[in-house]
Design a protein around this motif. Structure first.
Motif, short mmCIF file in Angstrom:
data_model
loop_
_atom_site.label_atom_id
_atom_site.label_comp_id
_atom_site.label_asym_id
_atom_site.label_seq_id
_atom_site.Cartn_x
_atom_site.Cartn_y
_atom_site.Cartn_z
N ALA A 1 0.83 -1.21 0.00
CA ALA A 1 0.00 0.00 0.00
C ALA A 1 0.87 1.26 0.00
O ALA A 1 0.60 2.23 -0.73
N LEU A 2 1.93 1.25 0.82
CA LEU A 2 2.84 2.40 0.89
C LEU A 2 3.58 2.57 -0.44
O LEU A 2 3.75 3.69 -0.93
N GLN A 3 4.01 1.46 -1.03
CA GLN A 3 4.71 1.51 -2.31
C GLN A 3 3.83 2.13 -3.39
O GLN A 3 4.28 2.99 -4.17
N ASN A 4 2.58 1.73 -3.43
CA ASN A 4 1.66 2.27 -4.42
C ASN A 4 1.43 3.77 -4.22
O ASN A 4 1.35 4.54 -5.19
N ARG A 5 1.33 4.15 -2.95
CA ARG A 5 1.14 5.58 -2.64
C ARG A 5 2.36 6.39 -3.03
O ARG A 5 2.24 7.46 -3.63
N VAL A 6 3.54 5.89 -2.70
CA VAL A 6 4.78 6.59 -3.03
C VAL A 6 4.94 6.70 -4.55
O VAL A 6 5.31 7.77 -5.07
N LEU A 7 4.66 5.61 -5.26
CA LEU A 7 4.78 5.63 -6.72
C LEU A 7 3.84 6.65 -7.33
O LEU A 7 4.22 7.39 -8.26
N LYS A 8 2.60 6.70 -6.84
CA LYS A 8 1.62 7.67 -7.35
C LYS A 8 2.09 9.10 -7.11
O LYS A 8 1.99 9.96 -8.01
#
Length: 230
Positions: free
Chosen positions: A119-126
């Motif tokens: 979830a954090l990875q997806n948020r950071v990537l976005k």
């Protein structure tokens, strides 16, 4: 005018230094565009370094905003209306870059004492994609700004016309790279080529202009004060 040239030259120099440090020495060293997990881990494990890079970007933004004022003061005698236009596009660039920085600030907050997760990875990537898109749009406005400044330089009777041509080339590089990044689905396949297209002309053109400003600003004999502009 001599003082304004000095301020403009120093501001440009600080943008070069802070921008190189923040973008290349810090942000690029933490990114792995093919692996969001490694990128997120790097932000978490190198949080202080990331914060220093973010501060470097803020310094860069400050001096960029300062140039909106100082370059207007330097060129308004050539054509006030066109100088207003140049200032407008540089201000748009600073505005978009400032908004983009909030995306990095969000990443800084999210990765403070955090545990890596999908979830954090997806948020950071976005957030990284948003940052890159906003900055790219800002650089398109910056390219237009350089075209207008290049025109003012060529029209001037005092600033070397060759600098105006170099600024035109730098502008073309920013616009080509920005349009490709926004509209080419396979941009990253040609990223190194586009980096050469944008980095080489910008370094040559903008750094040459910076050197000229510093020479005129710190030169002891009278220079800009007796210059004639049309």
């Amino acid at each position: 005018m001599k003082q304004i040239a000095k301020i403009s030259g120093m501001a440009y120099l600080m943008i070069f230094i802070s921008g190189f440090y923040a973008n290349f020495a810090v942000l690029e060293s933490l990114l792995d565009i093919n692996n969001p997990s490694i990128t997120t881990t790097n932000f978490i494990n190198n949080h202080s370094q990331f914060g220093n890079g973010l501060l470097g970007f803020v310094i860069m933004l400050f001096f960029d905003a300062l140039l909106v004022w100082s370059l207007f003061g330097l060129t308004k005698s050539i054509s006030k209306n066109i100088s207003y236009l140049a200032s407008f596009f540089r201000l748009l660039h600073a505005l978009f870059f400032g908004i983009a920085l909030f995306k990095l600030w969000n990443i800084y907050q999210l990765t403070f004492n955090a545990s890596n997760s999908v979830a954090l990875q997806n948020r950071v990537l976005k957030l990284l994609l948003d940052f890159d898109t906003l900055w790219t749009v800002g650089l398109l406005f910056f390219g237009i700004h350089l075209i207008v400044v290049g025109y003012l330089v060529i029209k001037s009777h005092y600033i070397p016309k060759a600098l105006g041509l170099l600024l035109f080339l730098a502008a073309v590089g920013y616009i080509i790279d920005g349009m490709a990044k926004l509209f080419m689905p396979n941009y990253f396949d040609y990223k190194e080529i586009f980096e050469v297209i944008v980095i080489m002309p910008s370094i040559i053109g903008e750094f040459s202009f910076t050197v000229w400003l510093l020479i005129k600003g710190f030169k002891k004999q009278k220079g800009l004060q007796n210059a004639k502009f049309v």
